[in-house]
Design a protein around this motif. Structure first.
Motif, short mmCIF file in Angstrom:
data_model
loop_
_atom_site.label_atom_id
_atom_site.label_comp_id
_atom_site.label_asym_id
_atom_site.label_seq_id
_atom_site.Cartn_x
_atom_site.Cartn_y
_atom_site.Cartn_z
N ASP A 1 0.84 -1.19 0.00
CA ASP A 1 0.00 0.00 0.00
C ASP A 1 0.89 1.25 0.00
O ASP A 1 1.62 1.50 0.96
CB ASP A 1 -0.89 -0.01 1.25
CG ASP A 1 -1.88 1.14 1.28
OD1 ASP A 1 -1.67 2.13 0.56
OD2 ASP A 1 -2.86 1.05 2.04
N PRO A 2 0.86 2.07 -1.07
CA PRO A 2 1.74 3.24 -1.13
C PRO A 2 1.37 4.30 -0.10
O PRO A 2 2.23 5.08 0.33
CB PRO A 2 1.55 3.76 -2.55
CG PRO A 2 0.21 3.27 -2.96
CD PRO A 2 0.03 1.95 -2.29
N TRP A 3 0.10 4.37 0.29
CA TRP A 3 -0.31 5.33 1.31
C TRP A 3 0.26 4.93 2.66
O TRP A 3 0.70 5.78 3.44
CB TRP A 3 -1.83 5.42 1.37
CG TRP A 3 -2.46 5.70 0.04
CD1 TRP A 3 -3.14 4.81 -0.75
CD2 TRP A 3 -2.45 6.94 -0.67
NE1 TRP A 3 -3.55 5.43 -1.91
CE2 TRP A 3 -3.16 6.73 -1.88
CE3 TRP A 3 -1.92 8.20 -0.41
CZ2 TRP A 3 -3.34 7.74 -2.82
CZ3 TRP A 3 -2.10 9.21 -1.34
CH2 TRP A 3 -2.80 8.99 -2.53
N GLU A 4 0.26 3.63 2.93
CA GLU A 4 0.84 3.15 4.18
C GLU A 4 2.34 3.44 4.22
O GLU A 4 2.88 3.80 5.26
CB GLU A 4 0.58 1.66 4.35
CG GLU A 4 1.12 1.09 5.65
CD GLU A 4 0.90 -0.40 5.76
OE1 GLU A 4 0.66 -0.87 6.89
OE2 GLU A 4 0.98 -1.11 4.74
N ARG A 5 3.00 3.31 3.08
CA ARG A 5 4.44 3.61 3.03
C ARG A 5 4.70 5.05 3.46
O ARG A 5 5.61 5.31 4.26
CB ARG A 5 4.99 3.38 1.62
CG ARG A 5 6.45 3.76 1.48
CD ARG A 5 7.04 3.40 0.13
NE ARG A 5 7.13 1.95 -0.05
CZ ARG A 5 7.83 1.36 -1.01
NH1 ARG A 5 8.53 2.09 -1.88
NH2 ARG A 5 7.86 0.06 -1.12
N ILE A 6 3.90 5.98 2.96
CA ILE A 6 4.08 7.38 3.35
C ILE A 6 3.86 7.54 4.85
O ILE A 6 4.65 8.19 5.54
CB ILE A 6 3.12 8.29 2.56
CG1 ILE A 6 3.45 8.26 1.07
CG2 ILE A 6 3.20 9.73 3.08
CD1 ILE A 6 2.41 8.96 0.19
N ARG A 7 2.79 6.94 5.37
CA ARG A 7 2.47 7.11 6.79
C ARG A 7 3.54 6.50 7.69
O ARG A 7 3.94 7.09 8.70
CB ARG A 7 1.10 6.46 7.10
CG ARG A 7 -0.08 7.17 6.46
CD ARG A 7 -1.39 6.65 7.02
NE ARG A 7 -1.60 5.23 6.78
CZ ARG A 7 -2.21 4.72 5.72
NH1 ARG A 7 -2.65 5.53 4.76
NH2 ARG A 7 -2.38 3.42 5.60
N VAL A 8 4.03 5.32 7.33
CA VAL A 8 5.05 4.65 8.14
C VAL A 8 6.30 5.51 8.22
O VAL A 8 6.86 5.74 9.30
CB VAL A 8 5.36 3.26 7.55
CG1 VAL A 8 6.65 2.70 8.14
CG2 VAL A 8 4.21 2.29 7.81
N VAL A 9 6.76 5.98 7.07
CA VAL A 9 8.00 6.75 7.06
C VAL A 9 7.79 8.13 7.69
O VAL A 9 8.68 8.65 8.38
CB VAL A 9 8.56 6.84 5.63
CG1 VAL A 9 9.85 7.67 5.60
CG2 VAL A 9 8.83 5.44 5.08
N ARG A 10 6.63 8.72 7.49
CA ARG A 10 6.32 9.99 8.17
C ARG A 10 6.48 9.84 9.68
O ARG A 10 7.06 10.71 10.35
CB ARG A 10 4.88 10.39 7.85
CG ARG A 10 4.34 11.56 8.68
CD ARG A 10 2.82 11.54 8.73
NE ARG A 10 2.32 10.36 9.43
CZ ARG A 10 1.05 9.96 9.41
NH1 ARG A 10 0.15 10.63 8.71
NH2 ARG A 10 0.67 8.89 10.09
#
Length: 482
Positions: free
Chosen positions: A60-69
């Motif tokens: 999930d690319p949205w999850e990738r952003i949230r995790v790294v954020r």
């Protein structure tokens, strides 16, 4: 003082590893270290990288952003968009772009970089305005550098002046996807940009494809640039950006201050070196000077792709022929800048011209749409014979009257009100089987386990205590938290 923008996981990853190597877990593992380095920002993702996240890893690319954020709270994550486009080649309507920017920003992107492939300032500023309305912390507009009879210093200065007049732009970016800038051109172009946009900090983004980028960065800094874009050494050089390590050394040796944590930078670099060995990927290496780059102007990220495509059809030996065909096609199409998506249009047409044996016997749909003006007016005049051939193709009339495929209202009607915006965008843009594979992979992680792993219990307990830093080592695990 010069600050660095890190490109390791986006442009470095794309230029050296074809954008198909890094999983979310790989990035998350090193993210806290990256956050300590002191980069001005991270060139983190694009809609192309988001699509690759789904296509390659079913993640999930949205999850990738949230995790790294969450793992990098101090360093802004950036998103680059080539104007009115999100995941698909075709231009998206305003409401689709507004939703896309709203979603990337609310999931953790703080920096929006728009670099319209035609240097269409009206589109640049439209995206900048949307980004500010959606509360982006920093918006930068990139002017894409190219060499042609029409891409003069005056051409760039006029556009910089329009950009500087907008209250929605925080940074002017000079984007050099082909690594074509030279110190000599910098000495005229950067002063022209600074004079046209004196209130905007200047960021310079180049590639080492023609070996000039390290010198370009030094000369740009001397002439007033505030930021330069680098990757750590394992994902730098070659078709990528200059290495952060050598850029820092060069800047300091030239009298510039660079404020960052060198220990954290070294740890970050060591991680990607070890990762390259673990997953069997090459590390970036300096290239020899090749004057032909100034003719074909192939962007760093496309070189490996075109070589692979030639290899797949058993024609790798025709690489030099393809390089000769690229500038010919570009001139015939009115000098489009060799940057996404236009570079792909030129590259694919040149590939077909070479591999089919008959020039323009096959014409990609996007080249037809380009000639029809659906990507904006070409910078220069089209070759009349080529334009006539393209417009006589069966698809030309169809595309003249085709309704926009990316209709947000239709998509909401099709998928219902219960679907979230993020999933709706993925379903609009990507093949159904790819989205379903992502959802199937994600589903098991949505339920909490019935029993708590001891390590999870330890971390949860630590979060309830006033602990500033802890390091724990045990067989099979190393935990370091700050």
């Amino acid at each position: 003082m010069i600050a660095l923008v890190d490109t390791t996981v986006r442009d470095g990853h794309q230029s050296v590893w074809s954008a198909d190597a890094l999983t979310t877990a790989m990035i998350a593992e090193i993210a806290p270290v990256v956050d300590r380095v002191g980069f001005h920002a991270i060139d983190f993702t694009s809609s192309t990288h988001m699509a690759m996240t789904v296509r390659t890893f079913a993640e999930d690319p949205w999850e990738r952003i949230r995790v790294v954020r969450d793992l990098m709270p101090e360093t802004p994550l950036g998103f680059i968009t080539p104007g009115m486009r999100f995941m698909a080649w075709e231009r998206a309507p305003v409401d689709v772009m507004q939703l896309a920017l709203r979603c990337v920003i609310r999931n953790g992107i703080r920096r929006i970089w728009v670099a319209e492939s035609m240097n269409d300032v009206e589109t640049d500023l439209r995206i900048a305005r949307i980004a500010k309305e959606e509360h982006a912390d920093e918006v930068l507009v990139g002017l894409v550098y190219s060499i042609s009879p029409v891409h003069t210093d005056d051409y760039y200065a006029a556009r910089a002046r329009e950009i500087a007049a907008s209250a929605d732009v925080d940074v002017l970016n000079l984007k050099d996807p082909g690594g074509l800038l030279t110190p000599e051109r910098v000495r005229t172009l950067v002063p022209a940009l600074r004079a046209a946009a004196p209130t905007l900090p200047l960021e310079v983004h180049s590639h080492c494809t023609a070996t000039m980028a390290p010198l370009v960065y030094l000369e740009s800094a001397r002439l007033g640039a505030s930021f330069v874009c680098t990757a750590v050494r394992p994902l730098a050089n070659g078709a990528s950006q200059p290495s952060a390590e050598q850029t820092v050394a060069n800047l300091r040796a030239s009298g510039f201050g660079v404020d960052l944590d060198e220990d954290a930078l070294a740890e970050m670099s060591a991680y990607f070196t070890a990762l390259a060995a673990r997953i069997g990927r090459p590390v970036g290496t300096p290239v020899e000077y090749d004057v032909s780059i100034y003719r074909h102007q192939l962007p760093g990220g496309m070189t490996a792709t075109l070589r692979r495509q030639l290899r797949e059809v058993g024609m790798e030996h025709r690489w030099d022929e393809l390089l000769d065909e690229l500038p010919r096609v570009r001139e015939e199409l009115g000098w489009p800048i060799m940057v996404t998506p236009l570079s792909q249009f030129v590259g694919v047409q040149a590939f077909l011209n070479v591999t089919t044996g008959a020039r323009y016997s096959q014409i990609p749909d996007e080249v037809v749409k380009y000639v029809l003006g659906q990507y904006g007016p070409p910078p220069g005049e089209l070759d009349p014979a080529v334009a006539a051939t393209v417009l006589a193709s069966p698809k030309a009339d169809q595309f003249r009257h085709e309704e926009h495929r990316l209709d947000l209202g239709d998509a909401r009607a099709r998928y219902g009100d219960a679907i979230g915006d993020e999933l709706l965008l993925l379903r609009m843009m990507l093949p159904e089987e790819q989205v379903e594979a992502m959802l199937a992979r994600r589903a098991p992680s949505l339920a909490r386990p019935h029993t708590t792993h001891p390590l999870v219990a330890l971390v949860e307990g630590l979060t309830q205590r006033p602990v500033r830093e802890i390091e724990l080592t045990a067989p099979g695990v190393r935990l370091r938290a700050r």
